[in-house]
Design a protein around this motif. Sequence first.
Motif, PDB file in Angstrom:
ATOM      1  N   LYS A 196       0.840  -1.198   0.000  1.00  0.00           N
ATOM      2  CA  LYS A 196       0.000   0.000   0.000  1.00  0.00           C
ATOM      3  C   LYS A 196       0.878   1.253   0.000  1.00  0.00           C
ATOM      4  O   LYS A 196       1.871   1.336   0.729  1.00  0.00           O
ATOM      5  N   ILE A 197       0.496   2.228  -0.807  1.00  0.00           N
ATOM      6  CA  ILE A 197       1.244   3.484  -0.874  1.00  0.00           C
ATOM      7  C   ILE A 197       0.580   4.509   0.035  1.00  0.00           C
ATOM      8  O   ILE A 197      -0.614   4.773  -0.067  1.00  0.00           O
ATOM      9  N   LEU A 198       1.377   5.066   0.948  1.00  0.00           N
ATOM     10  CA  LEU A 198       0.921   6.113   1.851  1.00  0.00           C
ATOM     11  C   LEU A 198       1.678   7.392   1.521  1.00  0.00           C
ATOM     12  O   LEU A 198       2.909   7.436   1.613  1.00  0.00           O
ATOM     13  N   LEU A 199       0.957   8.416   1.111  1.00  0.00           N
ATOM     14  CA  LEU A 199       1.570   9.694   0.790  1.00  0.00           C
ATOM     15  C   LEU A 199       1.317  10.663   1.941  1.00  0.00           C
ATOM     16  O   LEU A 199       0.185  10.806   2.398  1.00  0.00           O
ATOM     17  N   SER A 255       4.646  11.803 -12.058  1.00  0.00           N
ATOM     18  CA  SER A 255       6.062  11.748 -12.449  1.00  0.00           C
ATOM     19  C   SER A 255       6.785  10.568 -11.815  1.00  0.00           C
ATOM     20  O   SER A 255       7.779  10.077 -12.361  1.00  0.00           O
ATOM     21  N   LEU A 256       6.291  10.104 -10.666  1.00  0.00           N
ATOM     22  CA  LEU A 256       6.885   8.938 -10.019  1.00  0.00           C
ATOM     23  C   LEU A 256       6.406   7.631 -10.655  1.00  0.00           C
ATOM     24  O   LEU A 256       6.878   6.547 -10.284  1.00  0.00           O
ATOM     25  N   GLY A 257       5.472   7.742 -11.588  1.00  0.00           N
ATOM     26  CA  GLY A 257       4.979   6.552 -12.285  1.00  0.00           C
ATOM     27  C   GLY A 257       3.981   5.752 -11.477  1.00  0.00           C
ATOM     28  O   GLY A 257       3.772   4.563 -11.757  1.00  0.00           O
ATOM     29  N   ILE A 258       3.350   6.368 -10.500  1.00  0.00           N
ATOM     30  CA  ILE A 258       2.382   5.668  -9.652  1.00  0.00           C
ATOM     31  C   ILE A 258       1.040   5.576 -10.381  1.00  0.00           C
ATOM     32  O   ILE A 258       0.453   6.588 -10.752  1.00  0.00           O
ATOM     33  N   ASP A 276     -10.660   9.873  -7.896  1.00  0.00           N
ATOM     34  CA  ASP A 276     -10.388   8.563  -8.483  1.00  0.00           C
ATOM     35  C   ASP A 276      -8.957   8.084  -8.229  1.00  0.00           C
ATOM     36  O   ASP A 276      -8.631   6.947  -8.564  1.00  0.00           O
ATOM     37  N   LYS A 277      -8.125   8.933  -7.651  1.00  0.00           N
ATOM     38  CA  LYS A 277      -6.729   8.566  -7.418  1.00  0.00           C
ATOM     39  C   LYS A 277      -6.432   8.231  -5.959  1.00  0.00           C
ATOM     40  O   LYS A 277      -5.286   7.978  -5.604  1.00  0.00           O
ATOM     41  N   VAL A 278      -7.483   8.238  -5.133  1.00  0.00           N
ATOM     42  CA  VAL A 278      -7.293   8.054  -3.690  1.00  0.00           C
ATOM     43  C   VAL A 278      -8.213   6.956  -3.182  1.00  0.00           C
ATOM     44  O   VAL A 278      -9.387   6.901  -3.543  1.00  0.00           O
ATOM     45  N   ASN A 279      -7.665   6.073  -2.334  1.00  0.00           N
ATOM     46  CA  ASN A 279      -8.515   5.040  -1.740  1.00  0.00           C
ATOM     47  C   ASN A 279      -8.824   5.294  -0.266  1.00  0.00           C
ATOM     48  O   ASN A 279      -9.572   4.543   0.347  1.00  0.00           O
ATOM     49  N   GLY A 280      -8.250   6.341   0.300  1.00  0.00           N
ATOM     50  CA  GLY A 280      -8.548   6.663   1.686  1.00  0.00           C
ATOM     51  C   GLY A 280      -7.803   7.906   2.137  1.00  0.00           C
ATOM     52  O   GLY A 280      -6.784   8.294   1.546  1.00  0.00           O
ATOM     53  N   LEU A 281      -8.327   8.545   3.180  1.00  0.00           N
ATOM     54  CA  LEU A 281      -7.744   9.781   3.693  1.00  0.00           C
ATOM     55  C   LEU A 281      -7.677   9.725   5.213  1.00  0.00           C
ATOM     56  O   LEU A 281      -8.645   9.354   5.877  1.00  0.00           O
ATOM     57  N   ILE A 282      -6.517  10.094   5.762  1.00  0.00           N
ATOM     58  CA  ILE A 282      -6.346  10.250   7.203  1.00  0.00           C
ATOM     59  C   ILE A 282      -6.033  11.715   7.471  1.00  0.00           C
ATOM     60  O   ILE A 282      -5.050  12.248   6.941  1.00  0.00           O
ATOM     61  N   LEU A 283      -6.875  12.356   8.269  1.00  0.00           N
ATOM     62  CA  LEU A 283      -6.658  13.747   8.652  1.00  0.00           C
ATOM     63  C   LEU A 283      -6.159  13.771  10.090  1.00  0.00           C
ATOM     64  O   LEU A 283      -6.877  13.380  11.015  1.00  0.00           O
ATOM     65  N   LEU A 284      -4.936  14.212  10.261  1.00  0.00           N
ATOM     66  CA  LEU A 284      -4.282  14.187  11.555  1.00  0.00           C
ATOM     67  C   LEU A 284      -4.314  15.593  12.169  1.00  0.00           C
ATOM     68  O   LEU A 284      -3.509  16.452  11.828  1.00  0.00           O
TER      69      LEU A 284
END
Length: 294
Positions: free
Chosen positions: A21-24, A82-85, A110-118
Amino acid sequence: MEKLENAELDLEYKVFGTGEKILLLEIGIGSSIYNWFPFVKNIMKDFTIIMYHRAGYGSSRISINPRTTKNICHELNKFIESLGIKEKVTIMGHSFGGLCALHYVMLFPDKVNGLILLDSTSPNFNRLYNLDIPVMNSLISIDQMVQSNLDNSYKSKEELRNLYNQSIDDCHGILTKSEVIRFEEFITSPNMFKTVAEEFQNWESNSESIKELGEFPNIPLTVIARDIEASVNAFVQYNIPKEEAVKYEKVWRELQIGLSQLSTKGKLIIADRSDHGIHLDRPDIVIQGLKRFL
């Protein structure tokens, strides 16, 4: 530390971990990715974590575009491409970074499967500045934050080094020698403070831009909010009257609840005994919140 360089972007970034899983990570205003290194090392098996410095931060090139969340989001989208994700990413935004992350999700659902707001800034943040809290407003109003950062942007690197000497010293033993040097370069950059001042200046227009986009997409959303008592105590230590701090924190909590209700898949977590830097005070709670997105 990596650099992404092309005609439009020149961003400093770091990738940790090997998880599927990718976490940005979208960091808070005036913060550096170096402050997050101790935390992300705890989740490297579960995620591939991408951290970057927004334009004007660290060694990321200053942008000619105004420092609005909308422009930040379009730059972030180009960065991801640009990172090819190709796969959807999970985004975690802290403080002002949460406002950026929220805007990104609404622009590119459409590019996000979830959001964490800290402990995120809310698009309705103006409620905080309509309170009768004169002492606090004299210290942390938007105008004050703009001016203090502009003042720092006129200082020399040596003056900034003296001003933030304790923050630099605190990095020893936590970061490697080369990382400490990079953090020192970050915190002694007049251009970084100029960028932060502009980010503050655009908070009101940012909020309007987000609201104009309409409904939030119905994706998994986790809001992790600070502890009221811990934050009140921290404000009091800075000579802010307790009654003002309590008023402020009551509304801050209401705003966090409101954020958690943006999605029917929203969830609110209270970080007991934590102030604003939850990833530092209670990393265990953040890690627990991230398990939902595995």
